[in-house]
Write a protein that holds these residues in place. Structure first.
Motif, PDB file in Angstrom:
ATOM      1  N   TYR A 157      75.219  55.404  62.532  1.00 20.31           N
ATOM      2  CA  TYR A 157      74.662  54.885  61.281  1.00 20.31           C
ATOM      3  C   TYR A 157      74.929  55.817  60.110  1.00 20.31           C
ATOM      4  N   GLU A 158      75.013  57.109  60.368  1.00 15.17           N
ATOM      5  CA  GLU A 158      75.400  58.051  59.329  1.00 15.17           C
ATOM      6  C   GLU A 158      76.795  57.711  58.814  1.00 15.17           C
ATOM      7  N   TYR A 159      77.705  57.426  59.728  1.00 12.71           N
ATOM      8  CA  TYR A 159      79.051  57.028  59.312  1.00 12.71           C
ATOM      9  C   TYR A 159      79.026  55.711  58.538  1.00 12.71           C
ATOM     10  N   VAL A 160      78.234  54.757  58.993  1.00 14.60           N
ATOM     11  CA  VAL A 160      78.127  53.479  58.286  1.00 14.60           C
ATOM     12  C   VAL A 160      77.655  53.707  56.852  1.00 14.60           C
ATOM     13  N   ALA A 161      76.620  54.525  56.687  1.00 16.62           N
ATOM     14  CA  ALA A 161      76.102  54.804  55.348  1.00 16.62           C
ATOM     15  C   ALA A 161      77.149  55.514  54.489  1.00 16.62           C
ATOM     16  N   ASN A 162      77.887  56.449  55.084  1.00 17.50           N
ATOM     17  CA  ASN A 162      78.942  57.142  54.344  1.00 17.50           C
ATOM     18  C   ASN A 162      80.025  56.173  53.883  1.00 17.50           C
ATOM     19  N   ILE A 163      80.382  55.238  54.758  1.00 15.46           N
ATOM     20  CA  ILE A 163      81.402  54.246  54.407  1.00 15.46           C
ATOM     21  C   ILE A 163      80.916  53.360  53.268  1.00 15.46           C
ATOM     22  N   LEU A 164      79.662  52.897  53.353  1.00 20.87           N
ATOM     23  CA  LEU A 164      79.102  52.066  52.283  1.00 20.87           C
ATOM     24  C   LEU A 164      79.075  52.830  50.958  1.00 20.87           C
ATOM     25  N   TYR A 165      78.691  54.096  51.035  1.00 19.37           N
ATOM     26  CA  TYR A 165      78.665  54.925  49.825  1.00 19.37           C
ATOM     27  C   TYR A 165      80.061  55.018  49.216  1.00 19.37           C
ATOM     28  N   ALA A 166      81.049  55.328  50.039  1.00 17.10           N
ATOM     29  CA  ALA A 166      82.392  55.560  49.520  1.00 17.10           C
ATOM     30  C   ALA A 166      83.037  54.291  48.992  1.00 17.10           C
ATOM     31  N   LEU A 167      82.801  53.182  49.670  1.00 15.69           N
ATOM     32  CA  LEU A 167      83.484  51.940  49.297  1.00 15.69           C
ATOM     33  C   LEU A 167      82.854  51.229  48.112  1.00 15.69           C
ATOM     34  N   GLY A 168      81.598  51.541  47.780  1.00 12.00           N
ATOM     35  CA  GLY A 168      81.011  50.798  46.673  1.00 12.00           C
ATOM     36  C   GLY A 168      79.725  51.341  46.103  1.00 12.00           C
ATOM     37  N   VAL A 169      78.827  51.820  46.941  1.00 20.67           N
ATOM     38  CA  VAL A 169      77.507  52.217  46.440  1.00 20.67           C
ATOM     39  C   VAL A 169      77.611  53.352  45.432  1.00 20.67           C
ATOM     40  N   ARG A 170      78.591  54.229  45.600  1.00 18.72           N
ATOM     41  CA  ARG A 170      78.756  55.351  44.667  1.00 18.72           C
ATOM     42  C   ARG A 170      79.009  54.869  43.243  1.00 18.72           C
ATOM     43  N   LYS A 171      79.535  53.644  43.096  1.00 15.92           N
ATOM     44  CA  LYS A 171      79.868  53.118  41.781  1.00 15.92           C
ATOM     45  C   LYS A 171      78.690  52.419  41.115  1.00 15.92           C
ATOM     46  N   LEU A 172      77.582  52.231  41.845  1.00 17.29           N
ATOM     47  CA  LEU A 172      76.454  51.493  41.296  1.00 17.29           C
ATOM     48  C   LEU A 172      75.786  52.282  40.178  1.00 17.29           C
ATOM     49  N   SER A 173      75.341  51.555  39.168  1.00 13.80           N
ATOM     50  CA  SER A 173      74.529  52.180  38.129  1.00 13.80           C
ATOM     51  C   SER A 173      73.179  52.570  38.715  1.00 13.80           C
ATOM     52  N   VAL A 174      72.459  53.393  37.996  1.00 15.66           N
ATOM     53  CA  VAL A 174      71.137  53.804  38.475  1.00 15.66           C
ATOM     54  C   VAL A 174      70.207  52.600  38.660  1.00 15.66           C
ATOM     55  N   PRO A 175      70.138  51.634  37.726  1.00  8.97           N
ATOM     56  CA  PRO A 175      69.282  50.466  37.978  1.00  8.97           C
ATOM     57  C   PRO A 175      69.714  49.667  39.209  1.00  8.97           C
ATOM     58  N   ALA A 176      71.020  49.496  39.407  1.00 12.18           N
ATOM     59  CA  ALA A 176      71.490  48.740  40.570  1.00 12.18           C
ATOM     60  C   ALA A 176      71.173  49.487  41.855  1.00 12.18           C
ATOM     61  N   LEU A 177      71.388  50.803  41.858  1.00 10.52           N
ATOM     62  CA  LEU A 177      71.046  51.592  43.037  1.00 10.52           C
ATOM     63  C   LEU A 177      69.543  51.553  43.277  1.00 10.52           C
ATOM     64  N   GLY A 178      68.763  51.591  42.210  1.00 12.14           N
ATOM     65  CA  GLY A 178      67.314  51.496  42.357  1.00 12.14           C
ATOM     66  C   GLY A 178      66.892  50.186  42.976  1.00 12.14           C
ATOM     67  N   LEU A 179      67.538  49.085  42.595  1.00 13.36           N
ATOM     68  CA  LEU A 179      67.226  47.784  43.190  1.00 13.36           C
ATOM     69  C   LEU A 179      67.556  47.780  44.672  1.00 13.36           C
ATOM     70  N   LEU A 180      68.708  48.350  45.037  1.00 19.31           N
ATOM     71  CA  LEU A 180      69.076  48.441  46.453  1.00 19.31           C
ATOM     72  C   LEU A 180      68.024  49.231  47.224  1.00 19.31           C
ATOM     73  N   VAL A 181      67.561  50.325  46.658  1.00 23.66           N
ATOM     74  CA  VAL A 181      66.570  51.162  47.329  1.00 23.66           C
ATOM     75  C   VAL A 181      65.248  50.414  47.479  1.00 23.66           C
ATOM     76  N   VAL A 182      64.838  49.670  46.460  1.00 27.48           N
ATOM     77  CA  VAL A 182      63.594  48.892  46.542  1.00 27.48           C
ATOM     78  C   VAL A 182      63.699  47.838  47.640  1.00 27.48           C
ATOM     79  N   LEU A 183      64.822  47.139  47.700  1.00 28.80           N
ATOM     80  CA  LEU A 183      65.005  46.122  48.750  1.00 28.80           C
ATOM     81  C   LEU A 183      65.009  46.770  50.131  1.00 28.80           C
ATOM     82  N   ALA A 184      65.659  47.928  50.241  1.00 27.49           N
ATOM     83  CA  ALA A 184      65.688  48.633  51.519  1.00 27.49           C
ATOM     84  C   ALA A 184      64.288  49.116  51.910  1.00 27.49           C
TER      85      ALA A 184
END
Length: 381
Positions: A157-184
């Motif tokens: 799962y660490e690798y899965v999270a790293n892949i998600l970060y590299a492929l797209g999550v790193r590009k999210l704005s702070v509000p978008a990342l905040g929404l993802l965190v709230v949903l999670a």
């Protein structure tokens, strides 16, 4: 933080040390878990939450170490760095599991001696590449994704999270990342409140219910750690390492809540610990300072030891579990052997670090790394 050089980013030594405290608590939890009869009477009852703390630290560190590198770093370079950092010890952990497998026959796993050698070698090969093992290859009856070394599931799962970060999550704005965190956070809270066992334990199997647990356990802490690093200010506190260590140990050692009648109470505690308490501990640790050579050495030592001890200790736990099942000692009678397993896990981890992991990573960095000077490391990542 340690004092940075003019060109280096500050190094969060206290967070290194806290990772080591969590790893040692995991070992103690697993030793004592062998003597529990159910989830209700484990002696370090919430030690399993150390994994969620690792995920939170990992998200914080990944953001700190890599967010600013992307303009000059490719996806391939990021994945190379993560593989060099994590994969050598994954292989070693599986090898230790294979070498100790036939020592683990007991009433829990009575047919270990009947498992053919080719199957153990196949599991070693699959596990070394962190390829999930299908149920058809189960050899222990616990439906583990990596039956030679169970904690491999969290590295998956660490690798899965790293892949998600590299492929797209790193590009999210702070509000978008905040929404993802709230949903999670909502997914994690739902898991805690509805879990059939009243906790968030799980994630080590390819079965749908276990996949649900694994996804819920990694999404919030990893990406909350990333968000925390981007927007939150560290909270300064005196004697931060001591304060944070005691807080972390208090969370992990908290007795079971709610009993068998109110399972939701303990699940709620698990979720709120991950959602609220762990981020506070990380911010306190990030805001603290380490003074003196001994304190600096101790935090660095714990940080260096944390990953090796986590990924190599569990084959010893399988073996200890078999001994307990075969000899039926009382807890006081078993404590000397349990202490030996605990100390042996530390010794194995230190040997793995110095004799294998560090030399292998240096060699891999020379063979595969870029010729230009390396950016300053953060938190051993």
């Amino acid at each position: 933080m340690s004092t940075p050089s003019p060109l280096a980013k500050p190094h969060y030594l206290i967070l290194d040390g806290l990772r080591g405290v969590a790893a040692l608590t995991v070992v103690a939890f697993h030793v004592l878990e062998t003597h529990a009869t159910s989830h209700l009477d484990q002696l370090i009852n919430h030690g399993y939450l150390a994994v969620d703390f690792f995920f939170l630290l990992s998200g914080f560190v990944i953001g700190y170490a890599y967010d600013e590198r992307w303009p000059r770093m490719s996806l391939g370079e990021f994945f190379r760095r993560r593989l060099v950092r994590l994969q050598p010890l994954v292989v070693l952990g599986m090898l230790v599991g294979a070498l100790t497998f036939y020592l683990q026959q007991c009433g829990l796993w009575p047919h270990i001696q009947d498992v053919p050698g080719w199957k153990v070698l196949l599991l070693l090969l699959l596990g070394s590449f962190l390829l999930p093992v299908p149920p058809a290859l189960d050899i222990r009856g616990w439906h583990e994704t990596y039956p030679l070394n169970g904690p491999g599931w969290s590295l998956f799962y660490e690798y899965v999270a790293n892949i998600l970060y590299a492929l797209g999550v790193r590009k999210l704005s702070v509000p978008a990342l905040g929404l993802l965190v709230v949903l999670a956070a909502g997914l994690l809270l739902h898991l805690g409140l509805t879990s059939e066992t009243g906790d968030v334990i799980g994630g080590w199997s390819l079965e749908p219910a276990q996949l649900h647990v694994g996804v819920a356990r990694v999404l919030y802490p990893f990406f909350a750690g990333l968000l925390l690093q981007r927007v939150a200010k560290p909270l300064p506190v005196r004697r931060a390492f001591l304060v944070c260590s005691l807080l972390l140990l208090a969370v992990l050692a908290m007795p079971r809540l709610g009993g068998s009648q109110q399972l939701w109470a303990n699940g709620l505690y698990d979720a709120l610990s991950i959602i609220i308490l762990f981020p506070v501990i990380v911010l306190l640790g990030a805001g603290g300072d380490v003074r003196g050579q001994r304190a600096t050495w101790f935090c660095r030592f714990l940080g260096d030891l944390s990953y090796p001890i986590y990924i190599t200790h569990y084959p010893l736990i399988y073996t200890y579990t078999a001994w307990v099942q075969n000899t039926k000692p009382t807890l006081p009678e078993a404590l000397p052997v349990g202490a030996l397993v605990f100390v042996g896990s530390i010794g194995l981890a230190y040997a793995s670090l110095k004799l294998y992991d560090e030399p292998i990573r240096r060699w891999l960095q020379r063979k595969t790394g870029p010729a230009r000077p390396q950016p300053a490391k953060a938190l051993s990542q």
